[in-house]
Enzyme design. Structure first.
Site, short mmCIF file in Angstrom:
data_model
loop_
_atom_site.label_atom_id
_atom_site.label_comp_id
_atom_site.label_asym_id
_atom_site.label_seq_id
_atom_site.Cartn_x
_atom_site.Cartn_y
_atom_site.Cartn_z
N ARG A 242 94.78 72.23 29.20
CA ARG A 242 94.64 71.09 30.11
C ARG A 242 96.04 70.55 30.39
O ARG A 242 97.01 71.02 29.82
CB ARG A 242 93.68 70.02 29.57
CG ARG A 242 93.53 69.84 28.10
CD ARG A 242 94.72 69.27 27.38
NE ARG A 242 95.27 68.12 28.07
CZ ARG A 242 96.51 67.70 27.93
NH1 ARG A 242 97.36 68.33 27.13
NH2 ARG A 242 96.96 66.65 28.58
N GLY A 243 96.10 69.56 31.29
CA GLY A 243 97.41 69.10 31.76
C GLY A 243 97.73 69.88 33.03
O GLY A 243 97.70 71.12 33.02
N ARG B 179 88.72 72.51 38.07
CA ARG B 179 89.13 71.11 37.88
C ARG B 179 89.74 70.60 39.19
O ARG B 179 90.81 71.05 39.61
CB ARG B 179 90.12 70.99 36.72
CG ARG B 179 89.48 71.40 35.39
CD ARG B 179 90.16 70.78 34.20
NE ARG B 179 90.02 69.34 34.16
CZ ARG B 179 90.74 68.57 33.34
NH1 ARG B 179 91.65 69.09 32.54
NH2 ARG B 179 90.55 67.26 33.34
N ASP C 221 98.67 64.20 37.65
CA ASP C 221 97.87 65.35 38.06
C ASP C 221 98.01 65.63 39.55
O ASP C 221 97.83 66.77 39.99
CB ASP C 221 96.40 65.12 37.68
CG ASP C 221 96.29 65.11 36.17
OD1 ASP C 221 96.55 64.05 35.58
OD2 ASP C 221 96.02 66.17 35.58
N ASN D 168 96.55 60.04 37.57
CA ASN D 168 96.81 60.49 36.19
C ASN D 168 95.60 60.11 35.35
O ASN D 168 94.64 59.48 35.84
CB ASN D 168 98.10 59.87 35.64
CG ASN D 168 98.55 60.54 34.36
OD1 ASN D 168 98.56 61.77 34.26
ND2 ASN D 168 98.89 59.77 33.34
N LYS D 169 95.64 60.46 34.08
CA LYS D 169 94.54 60.24 33.16
C LYS D 169 93.98 58.83 33.26
O LYS D 169 94.72 57.85 33.38
CB LYS D 169 95.05 60.50 31.74
CG LYS D 169 94.05 60.36 30.63
CD LYS D 169 92.75 61.10 30.85
CE LYS D 169 92.93 62.57 31.14
NZ LYS D 169 91.70 63.22 31.67
O1 MRU Z 1 92.30 65.87 31.61
P1 MRU Z 1 93.66 66.37 31.27
O2 MRU Z 1 93.94 66.36 29.79
O3 MRU Z 1 93.97 67.68 31.91
O4 MRU Z 1 94.63 65.30 31.91
C1 MRU Z 1 96.00 65.45 31.76
C2 MRU Z 1 96.78 64.33 32.32
O5 MRU Z 1 96.27 63.40 32.90
C3 MRU Z 1 98.28 64.45 32.22
O6 MRU Z 1 98.87 63.20 32.08
C4 MRU Z 1 98.82 65.12 33.49
O7 MRU Z 1 98.15 66.33 33.74
C5 MRU Z 1 100.25 65.38 33.40
S1 MRU Z 1 100.58 66.64 32.23
C6 MRU Z 1 102.19 67.09 32.27
#
Ligand code: MRU
Length: 351
Positions: free
Chosen positions: A51-52, A94, A240, A250-251
Site C-alpha cells: 500500500r502507499g 484502488r 495519494d 491523503n489518508k
Molecule cells: O491506504 P494506504 O495505506 O495505501 O494509504 C497510504 C497513504 O495515504 C499515504 O500517505 C500515501 O499513499 C503517500 S505514501 C508515500
C-alpha cells in the site's frame, strides 16, 4: 541508496517473481509473498499486502510485466488484448492512488505500439525495475529539497505511513524526515496511529524505530492536545493524488491535521513525487475517494470491537484544501501557491 539502516525491501524482482513484504502483518511478523501472475499482484494491492501510492505504482508496473510474461500470445494483437485485460483488472484495485494509473500509462507506452512480443515482454520487465529505481531517486531528491525547511530540533507530526514501505524505498514524508534527521539528529517525530488500518502505529513507528529517530506514537485524537501545547513545529505527510490546484488527497484524518496546523500557525507540508500529481483533475472534489470494507472499522486487527450489524462509514482518504498547504515538495523542488502554476511547471516533460 543513501546511508540508511533500513534493510527491508518493500517490493523487488527475484528472477521472474515479484516479491513483496506483507504489510498486513508487520511489525509483528516479517513475511514475504511471491507473485507469478498479475491477478495475484492485483489481489495484494486490493488487500493491502502492499500500500502507499508510489509502492502501488511500482507493484502495478511489475504486475503488468508479469501479465506480459504470463501471456503465451505469439502475435502483437493477442498480447495487446491480454495486457489490456490485465490493465483493467489492476486499475480497478484502488481508485484514489494516482500512481496506479500513472504506472499503467508508463507500461502502455511500451505495449501500445505494435512490436515483437518477446521484445515487449523484456522491455516491460525492464521498465518496471526502472520505475522502482526512479521512485527511490525521487524520494531522495524530495528529502534534499525539503530538509532546509525545518528548524533545528524540529518536532514533526506525520500521519499514516509515507515511508520506505509506501514507496520503492526511502519514503516521501518519511524520506523528508530521514533527510532532516541526517542533518539534525535532535528532531522528534509525533506519529499518528492512523485508524482504522494503523499504518502509523504499525509501519511508521517501526520504520522510525529501526533508524533510531526519536519518536512517540499518539492516537489520532491526541494531535490537537500537542498542537495546543506548542509542541509541534511542522507537519509533513505524503499524498495519494494531488489535483492541479494543489488540493491533496491523503489518508483519512489528514484534513483534520491540516486544520489543526492552520489554527496553530504550524506549516503543513506535503511530499510526493510528480507521479502523484494529476493535472487531469482540477480540484479535490474530482478525486475519487475509496470506500473500504466495514471490518476495518468494526475490528481492531482481527478482534471485533463494535456491535455486530452496526452501520459503518469507511472512506480511506480525505482531501486537504490547498489553502492549508504551506508547500508541496516533489523531486523537482519546493512548490508554493499558486499551485496551478507551480505544479504545472513541476510536471513539465515528466509524463
Ligand atoms: O491506504 P494506504 O495505506 O495505501 O494509504 C497510504 C497513504 O495515504 C499515504 O500517505 C500515501 O499513499 C503517500 S505514501 C508515500
Amino acid at each position: 541508496m543513501a546511508e540508511s539502516n533500513y534493510r527491508i525491501k518493500t517490493i523487488e524482482w527475484q528472477g521472474d517473481e515479484v516479491v513483496m513484504i506483507d504489510q498486513r502483518v508487520l511489525p509483528l511478523e516479517e513475511e514475504y509473498i511471491h507473485h507469478t501472475t498479475w491477478q495475484e499482484v492485483a489481489d495484494s494491492i486490493r488487500t493491502m499486502v502492499i500500500r502507499g501510492a508510489p509502492a502501488i505504482g511500482v507493484a502495478t508496473a511489475m504486475g503488468m510485466a508479469l501479465a506480459a510474461m504470463q501471456s503465451n500470445a505469439e502475435d502483437y494483437q493477442s498480447l495487446r488484448a491480454d495486457l489490456d485485460a490485465a490493465a483493467q483488472g489492476l486499475f480497478e484495485t484502488r481508485p484514489t492512488a494516482y500512481n496506479l494509473g500513472w504506472a499503467l500509462d508508463q507500461m502502455k507506452k511500451i505495449y501500445g505500439e505494435p512490436g515483437e512480443p518477446g521484445e515487449i515482454r523484456a522491455r516491460m520487465k525492464e521498465r518496471s525495475q526502472e520505475i522502482l529505481e526512479e521512485d527511490i531517486a525521487m524520494c531522495m531528491a524530495m528529502g534534499e529539497h525539503a530538509a532546509p525547511l525545518f528548524p533545528e530540533g524540529a518536532r514533526i507530526l506525520t500521519h499514516c505511513n509515507a515511508g520506505a514501505l509506501a514507496t520503492g524505498g526511502y519514503g516521501t514524508a518519511l524520506g523528508v524526515i530521514r533527510s532532516v534527521f541526517r542533518r539534525d539528529p535532535s528532531i522528534h517525530v509525533y506519529v499518528d496511529e492512523t485508524r482504522p488500518f494503523l499504518q502509523g502505529a504499525r509501519l511508521t513507528a517501526w520504520e522510525l524505530q529501526q533508524e533510531g529517530i526519536s519518536c512517540c506514537l499518539i492516537t489520532d485524537n491526541m494531535a490537537g492536545y500537542f498542537f495546543k501545547k506548542g509542541e509541534i513545529d511542522a507537519v509533513v505527510v505524503g499524498s495519494d493524488r494531488i489535483a492541479a490546484n494543489g488540493d491533496v488527497a491523503n489518508k483519512i484524518g489528514t484534513y483534520t491535521v491540516s486544520v489543526l496546523a492552520r489554527e496553530h500557525g504550524v506549516p503543513f507540508y506535503v511530499a510526493a513525487p510528480t507521479s502523484t500529481v494529476d493535472l487531469g483533475v482540477p480540484d479535490g472534489d474530482h478525486i475519487p475517494i475509496e470506500e473500504r470494507p466495514t471490518e476495518e472499522v468494526t475490528c481492531m486487527m482481527d478482534t471485533q470491537v463494535a456491535p455486530h450489524g452496526i452501520a459503518v462509514c469507511n472512506p480511506a482518504f480525505d482531501v486537504t484544501p490547498h489553502e492549508n498547504v504551506a508547500a508541496i515538495i516533489t523531486e523537482a523542488g519546493v512548490h508554493r501557491e499558486p499551485y496551478t502554476e507551480s505544479l504545472a511547471e513541476a510536471k513539465k516533460g515528466k509524463d
